[in-house]
Design a protein around this motif. Structure first.
Motif, PDB file in Angstrom:
ATOM      1  N   LEU A   6      -3.637 -18.632 -26.044  1.00 36.62           N
ATOM      2  CA  LEU A   6      -4.314 -18.506 -27.338  1.00 36.62           C
ATOM      3  C   LEU A   6      -4.681 -19.871 -27.916  1.00 36.62           C
ATOM      4  O   LEU A   6      -5.676 -20.021 -28.621  1.00 36.62           O
ATOM      5  CB  LEU A   6      -3.418 -17.751 -28.337  1.00 36.62           C
ATOM      6  CG  LEU A   6      -3.152 -16.272 -27.991  1.00 36.62           C
ATOM      7  CD1 LEU A   6      -2.106 -15.680 -28.921  1.00 36.62           C
ATOM      8  CD2 LEU A   6      -4.443 -15.452 -28.052  1.00 36.62           C
ATOM      9  N   ILE A  47      -8.757 -16.983 -21.820  1.00 31.30           N
ATOM     10  CA  ILE A  47      -8.030 -15.767 -22.177  1.00 31.30           C
ATOM     11  C   ILE A  47      -7.682 -14.967 -20.927  1.00 31.30           C
ATOM     12  O   ILE A  47      -6.579 -14.435 -20.792  1.00 31.30           O
ATOM     13  CB  ILE A  47      -8.867 -14.908 -23.161  1.00 31.30           C
ATOM     14  CG1 ILE A  47      -9.011 -15.675 -24.479  1.00 31.30           C
ATOM     15  CG2 ILE A  47      -8.212 -13.561 -23.415  1.00 31.30           C
ATOM     16  CD1 ILE A  47      -9.805 -14.954 -25.519  1.00 31.30           C
ATOM     17  N   SER A  87      -4.786 -16.521 -19.199  1.00 28.67           N
ATOM     18  CA  SER A  87      -3.583 -16.267 -19.972  1.00 28.67           C
ATOM     19  C   SER A  87      -3.067 -14.843 -19.709  1.00 28.67           C
ATOM     20  O   SER A  87      -1.877 -14.630 -19.457  1.00 28.67           O
ATOM     21  CB  SER A  87      -3.892 -16.459 -21.457  1.00 28.67           C
ATOM     22  OG  SER A  87      -2.835 -16.000 -22.239  1.00 28.67           O
TER      23      SER A  87
END
Length: 438
Positions: free
Chosen positions: A55, A377, A380
């Motif tokens: 994030l 993202i 992640s």
């Protein structure tokens, strides 16, 4: 930084024996349940690190996130040194996991964005190589150094890392995404080792080779839609879903083929197969074989491509695990006693060939598959899934070996290798030399 994380992981195995004994530095010996939590909390920490750093990557930038990687690791070593009871170790292991989970998101993206296409695979595989070297170093140091001396030495490594990052520029992709074109241009010249256009005359500098190269790069980056805000449509479309499907298969096969869990329970497997060598020596030998595999991956990945190495690795690992299962099923005790070297040789082959692709290449393949716009993202999410499966694998493997037996566990792992070999063999594209701007 990945070396330091590897040392933190490798510290566990020899230290647990000390902490569970009557000479435990904490006073009371650890119980089995406490020891299993000290072992597995690093997985939950890693999951937290994947999500938090994923994030922060596009908000704070790659470089700021790299500074933050070192802090939880430093606290980990301080907590080990000052531990009064087991809660210090719980907190420390969680933080070490957080730092490692962050490494697996931040560093591969940073490396992929600054590296030249021709060496990107090798540089990304090196991150895993240093984790393995760190695990060997951590295992060896924790076996031979006094408990309180080791943290005092290793706590210096994250400090060195923070100091050495100061001189690096932020990646040009991130700067362009933020609209800072002038800084992006300087950063591009810095990482490509190009001389910036010197001429103050606008016309002349327009035709400068370095300037033309940057302008082409800038157009490629911006055409990937990276400056637009991300919406759910970027994830819910057929090409992206297919990519996430492939990544999921890659992660499941990486973990449930036992690539990570088997090495955490190496000495247990040797005991099952009646290996009469010292378990610690055997573990160090298998660790060395793993290093040989990862080193070969670093050398070969940009020559042979990702696909060939990954499929060879999956196939070879499946065969090795099948061999262990068949030994356990059909070999007599007499045969195993006479050929005590055989399990060690098979484990070394499995370690070496697993490291050649299944272990070394997962990060670079995930990053090269994902589109530039959702790369931070997407990485992640992928790494969070990966950490979740590490936690699952570390929890189920000892139970399976204990309840179902070693042979059944190995047949399951070999089956996962076969499944991965077929699915990835059919659908995984070669990503060598892919432009990182798309």
């Amino acid at each position: 930084m990945t070396l330091t994380h590897g040392i933190a992981v490798g510290w566990l195995s020899p230290s647990l024996r000390l902490l569970a004994s009557d000479e435990s530095p904490l006073g009371d010996p650890l119980t089995i349940t406490q020891a299993s939590w000290v072992g597995s909390l690093i997985g939950l920490g890693s999951l937290t690190g994947n999500i938090i750093f994923g994030l922060l990557l596009d908000r704070l930038g790659r470089k700021v996130c790299m500074y933050f990687l070192a802090i939880p690791n430093m606290i980990y070593w301080i907590l080990i040194y000052s531990a009064q009871d087991v809660t210090y170790l719980y907190a420390g292991r969680f933080l070490a996991g957080m730092s490692g989970g962050g490494c697996y998101v931040v560093l591969p993206i940073f490396i992929a964005e600054i590296a030249d296409n021709s060496v990107r695979g090798a540089l990304s595989s090196m991150a895993m190589m240093y984790v393995s070297i760190g695990m060997m170093v951590g295992f060896t140091l924790a076996s031979y150094l006094p408990y309180y001396l080791m943290p005092c030495i290793i706590v210096a490594l994250p400090v060195v890392f923070m100091l050495s990052v100061i001189g690096l520029s932020e990646t040009p992709q991130y700067l362009l995404r933020r609209g800072r074109d002038d800084q992006a241009e300087k950063s591009f010249y810095f990482y490509k080792n190009l001389t910036p256009p010197t001429s103050s005359d606008k016309e002349a500098s327009q035709h400068d080779a370095a300037k033309i190269e940057f302008d082409t790069f800038r157009l490629q980056v911006l055409s990937g839609g990276v400056t637009e805000s991300i919406s759910w449509r970027d994830f819910i479309n057929v090409p992206t879903l297919k990519i996430f499907g492939l990544i999921f298969v890659l992660i499941i096969c990486n973990q449930l083929s036992g690539s990570f869990a088997i090495f955490n329970y190496t000495s247990h497997i040797f005991a099952e197969l009646g290996n009469n060598l010292d378990p610690n020596t055997s573990t160090i030998v298998v660790g060395a074989a793993q290093l040989v595999g990862i080193f070969s991956a670093v050398v070969l990945v940009d020559r042979l491509g990702r696909r060939v190495l990954l499929l060879t690795s999956m196939g070879g690992m499946g065969l090795g695990e099948l061999a262990i299962a068949l030994l356990k099923c059909f070999a007599s005790d007499e045969f195993l006693n006479q050929n005590g070297w055989l399990p060690l040789v098979i484990m070394c082959l499995v370690a070496c060939i697993a490291s050649l692709g299944v272990i070394a290449l997962i990060f670079i393949i995930i990053i090269e598959l994902l589109p530039a716009k959702i790369r931070s993202i997407g990485t992640s999410l992928s790494m969070a899934t990966f950490s979740g499966f590490i936690f699952v694998a570390l929890k189920i493997y000892p139970t399976m070996i204990y309840d179902q037996g070693l042979a059944a566990t190995m047949f399951m792992s070999a089956g996962m290798c076969l499944f991965g070999f077929i699915v990835l063999g059919l659908f995984l594209p070669e990503t060598k030399g892919k432009l990182m701007t798309h």
